[in-house]
Design an enzyme around this catalytic site. Structure first.
Site, mmCIF file in Angstrom:
data_model
loop_
_atom_site.group_PDB
_atom_site.id
_atom_site.type_symbol
_atom_site.label_atom_id
_atom_site.label_comp_id
_atom_site.label_asym_id
_atom_site.label_seq_id
_atom_site.Cartn_x
_atom_site.Cartn_y
_atom_site.Cartn_z
ATOM 1 N N GLU A 1 -4.705 -8.746 -0.236
ATOM 2 C CA GLU A 1 -5.105 -8.337 1.003
ATOM 3 C C GLU A 1 -7.032 -8.142 0.589
ATOM 4 O O GLU A 1 -7.225 -7.302 -0.017
ATOM 5 C CB GLU A 1 -4.630 -7.035 1.580
ATOM 6 C CG GLU A 1 -4.963 -6.638 2.960
ATOM 7 C CD GLU A 1 -4.259 -5.635 3.586
ATOM 8 O OE1 GLU A 1 -3.056 -5.796 3.398
ATOM 9 O OE2 GLU A 1 -4.753 -4.772 4.239
ATOM 10 N N GLU B 1 0.738 -1.180 0.089
ATOM 11 C CA GLU B 1 -0.165 0.161 0.001
ATOM 12 C C GLU B 1 1.092 1.251 0.016
ATOM 13 O O GLU B 1 0.431 2.310 0.488
ATOM 14 C CB GLU B 1 -0.956 -0.007 1.171
ATOM 15 C CG GLU B 1 -2.036 -1.034 1.032
ATOM 16 C CD GLU B 1 -3.080 -0.895 2.023
ATOM 17 O OE1 GLU B 1 -2.780 -0.573 3.094
ATOM 18 O OE2 GLU B 1 -4.177 -1.584 1.970
#
Length: 627
Positions: free
Chosen positions: A490, A384
C-alpha cells in the site's frame, strides 16, 4: 405462508444494496460515507417441481453483508457472519416438492460502523438455485493448477465427488481440456467407487505440448470440462477456466512472470462503485479494469476482503494480476471513525467478534472458491492488523537507543493493549490453512507497523512481505533480512514512492492507495468518501491517473492540465478559483514541484498566474499557446 403483497415488503431485484439507497445524514458514521446500516429481511416464493424429488436442492450465495441467516419454509439452514464470503446450504430436507417454498434471509447490519470503509448492506451479490444428482461434484470441487518446466507442461487436477445417495456407487470421471479455440487437446478417464456419505477427491493430470502461456498482454485461457458418469449416463458436469503461466519472487531480483522480470504496477481497490453502492454490475467492473489497464496498471489488490466472482473472472480475461486479501482485522477491533477521517472519538464495532470461530473457515472458503483463477498470484491473510497501538502494542514503541528508535511511536508502549507477539502465532495458523488448499501461491500480508512486527514472528510466517507506506525501511530490511521478499502493499502516489520500486531491483512492485475513489473513510460532512483514486467514482481518469500513466504506460501519451500558482493543484468546492488563489498566497505556500492534480480546466480570470502542467512519457514535449 408469507404475504409478500403487504406494504412492509418492497419488491427488489438482486443483487441489492439497501444502504446506498438510504438517507445520508451527518449523524451517521463517516467511515461508512454517512450512509445507514440496519437490519432487513428478504423473502421469495420458489416453486420446486415434483420431478426434482430425486435431486438435491441447494442455495448458493456469493455474498450477503452481513451476519446473515437463511431459512426455508421456516427452518434455519445456517448463519454466516462474514459479509464477504460465498457460501452454500442444502435445502433438500425442508423442500415441499410440487409446491411453493418460502425462502427468507435475515441480514443484520445493525452494527453499521463495523468497517473503516463503505460495505453496503443486504444480498449485494448474486444468488443461485442449484439442483444436483445425489452423487455430484462437491462445492468448489474441481481444482486445477499448472506446472511448467521447460517444454514439459502439466495441468494437475483434483476432483472431489460427493455421494449423497443411500448406497455405494461406481462412477467414471472424464476430464477434457480445450484450447482457446475450443479444440480438445488432452483428456483422461478415471474410475472411482464411493461409499454412501463419502466425499472422495481423486488426483490426476493432463500433459500439454507447448501451450500458449497466460500473460498480461496475451491472457490465453483454456477450458477444463469435467463430467461424471454412472452406468454410462452423465449425472453431473462443470467447466473451469484455467491455463498455464509461471511466476517467481526473488529476494534480490524481484518478480518475474513467465521468466520475464517486471515490476508490479498495482492499485488497491474497494468493492463499491459510488452511487451504485456494493451491488456492482459486471459491465461496470469491466470498464473500470480496462481503464486501469490503459493507465499502465497490471495488478489489483482486493483491499481488504474477497470480492465478487465477476472481478476475478474479468482479471483472468483481461490480463491483470490479483492479490486476493481476506481480512482487515483479526481477534481485536480497529478504530472506526464516526465524525470524520482520523478525527473525533472512534468507535470499535467490527468483525473481530466472530474471527475466532469463523476466521479459518472464512479464509479456507476464499481459497477454495478462487484458487482456479490464473490472475491470482498471492493470498493475503490480513491488512494492517499490526498497526501500532491499533490494537497491538510492543515495548519497541517506547523508543530509545537500545530499540533503534529515537522517539516514542504512536504514544509509546501500552502494556494493557494486546501483545504484538500474538501476531506471529495467528499468522502461522492462517498460513497453514491457506497451504492446505493451495500450495502453488505465496502467502502475504500488508504490514503497517513493520518496525514493530520485525520484533515478532509475523513477517517470518509469510512467503512475501507487504510493506504499507514504509519505503524508508526497504534498504535496511533488505540488509537485515536478506531472504525476505519485499514489495509495497500500500503506497502513496508520489514520485519518491515509485522511485523506491523503480530503482531497487529487489523491490517487486507497489500497490497505490487507491486505484478508484470509494465510499467511506470520509472527511467531515458532507464528504462521501476517499478521493485519492486514479479514477473517480464514475470510472473516469483523473489528472493523477494521467500522471501515473506517464510513469507506468509503455504507450506514448501526453496530458495537459492547469491550476492557479502558487497552488496545490486541487479544486476547492467551497471557494471560487480567485479566492482559492488569494487564500493560498496568504498562507505563504511555496510550490516546490508541479502537482499531479492539475485538472483539464481553463476557467480563470484575467491577471491570474496559471501553472500549466504536462505529464508525458515521451522523450520531448513542446508547449504551444495560441499556436
Amino acid at each position: 405462508m408469507l404475504n409478500f403483497k403487504e406494504k412492509i415488503w418492497q419488491k427488489v431485484d438482486l443483487p441489492h444494496d439497501w444502504s446506498v439507497k438510504g438517507q445520508l445524514s451527518p449523524t451517521l458514521a463517516s467511515a461508512t460515507g454517512y450512509l445507514p446500516g440496519g437490519m432487513g429481511w428478504y423473502g421469495k416464493e420458489l416453486f420446486v417441481p415434483r420431478d426434482k424429488e430425486n435431486e438435491k436442492v441447494y442455495l448458493y450465495f456469493e455474498g450477503v453483508y452481513n451476519r446473515s441467516e437463511v431459512f426455508i419454509n421456516g427452518h434455519s439452514l445456517g448463519v454466516r457472519p462474514n459479509g464477504y464470503i460465498s457460501f452454500m446450504y442444502e435445502a433438500t430436507p425442508y423442500i415441499k416438492f410440487g409446491e411453493e417454498n418460502v425462502i427468507q434471509v435475515r441480514v443484520d447490519h445493525s452494527q453499521s460502523a463495523d468497517s473503516r470503509w463503505y460495505t453496503g448492506s443486504g444480498i449485494y451479490r448474486n444468488v443461485w438455485l442449484v439442483y444436483a444428482n445425489p452423487i455430484h461434484i462437491a462445492q468448489w470441487g474441481v481444482y486445477a493448477w499448472p506446472e511448467v518446466k521447460g517444454n514439459k507442461t502439466t495441468l494437475h487436477i483434483e476432483v472431489s465427488i460427493e455421494n449423497g445417495s443411500a448406497s455405494q456407487a461406481g462412477i467414471t470421471i472424464i476430464n477434457e481440456l480445450l484450447d482457446d479455440r475450443g479444440n480438445k487437446i488432452a483428456d483422461n478417464i478415471r474410475k472411482l467407487t464411493l461409499h454412501s456419505g463419502e466425499t472422495n477427491p481423486i488426483k490426476t493430470k493432463l500433459h500439454v505440448n507447448r501451450p500458449q502461456l497466460w500473460s498480461l498482454d496475451s491472457p490465453t485461457l483454456y477450458t477444463l470440462n469435467t463430467r461424471v458418469l454412472m452406468d454410462g449416463k452423465e449425472i453431473d458436469k462443470t467447466s473451469v477456466k484455467t491455463g498455464f503461466r509461471t511466476y517467481t519472487f526473488d529476494a534480490d531480483k524481484g518478480f518475474a512472470l513467465n521468466g520475464k522480470p517486471m515490476k508490479i504496477k498495482g492499485v488497491c481497490i474497494h468493492h463499491d462503485a459510488g452511487v451504485l453502492g456494493a451491488a456492482v454490475p459486471r459491465e461496470v467492473w469491466e470498464r473500470r479494469l480496462l481503464t486501469l489497464k490503459e493507465i499502465g496498471c497490471n495488478a489489483i489488490r482486493t483491499s481488504h476482503n474477497p470480492q465478487a466472482p465477476d472481478l476475478y473472472e474479468l482479471c483472468d480475461q483481461l490480463g491483470l494480476l490479483v492479490l486476493n486479501e481476506a481480512f482487515d482485522e483479526w481477534e481485536f477491533p480497529k478504530r472506526k471513525w464516526l465524525e470524520g477521517w482520523n478525527a473525533g472519538t472512534p468507535g470499535y464495532q467490527g468483525s473481530f467478534d466472530f474471527f475466532e470461530e469463523w476466521g479459518e473457515r472464512d479464509i479456507a472458503d476464499m481459497v477454495r472458491r478462487d484458487r482456479n483463477h490464473l490472475s491470482i498470484f498471492a493470498w493475503s491473510i490480513g491488512n494492517e492488523v499490526d498497526y501500532p497501538n491499533d490494537p497491538y502494542s510492543h515495548p519497541v514503541l517506547d523508543g530509545g537507543s537500545d530499540t533503534g528508535f529515537t522517539q516514542p511511536i504512536f504514544g509509546g508502549y501500552k502494556k494493557d493493549a494486546p501483545d504484538a507477539m500474538r501476531l506471529g502465532d495467528i499468522a502461522k495458523r492462517l498460513v497453514n490453512v491457506v497451504k492446505q488448499y493451495d500450495r502453488t501461491r505465496p502467502v502475504t500480508a500488508g504490514l503497517a507497523g513493520v518496525a514493530m512486527s520485525n520484533q515478532t514472528k509475523y513477517p517470518g510466517a509469510l512467503d512475501i512481505a507487504g510493506y504499507n507506506y514504509t519505503e524508508s525501511l526497504y534498504e535496511a530490511d533488505h540488509k537485515n533480512y536478506p531472504d525476505r521478499i519485499i514489495y509495497g502493499s500500500e503506497n502513496r502516489h508520489d514520485m519518491e514512492a515509485w522511485k523506491a520500486v523503480r530503482d531497487n531491483e529487489y523491490i517487486s512492485g507497489q500497490f497505490l492507495w487507491t486505484g478508484i475513489d470509494y465510499l467511506g473513510e470520509s472527511g467531515p460532512w458532507p464528504s462521501r468518501g476517499f478521493y485519492s483514486g486514479l479514477l473517480d467514482f464514475g470510472g473516469f481518469i483523473k489528472p493523477r491517473g494521467y500522471f501515473r500513466q506517464s510513469l507506468w504506460s509503455e504507450t506514448p501519451m501526453a496530458y495537459l492540465g492547469t491550476y492557479p500558482t502558487p497552488g496545490r493543484g486541487r479544486r476547492n468546492q467551497n471557494q471560487d478559483v480567485w479566492s482559492q488563489l488569494e487564500a493560498e498566497n496568504a498562507s505563504g505556500y511555496v510550490e516546490r514541484a508541479p502537482s499531479m492534480d492539475a485538472w483539464p480546466l481553463w476557467n480563470y480570470q484575467e491577471g491570474q498566474s496559471i501553472r500549466v502542467v504536462c505529464y508525458t512519457n515521451a522523450a520531448k514535449a513542446t508547449l504551444l499557446l495560441n499556436g
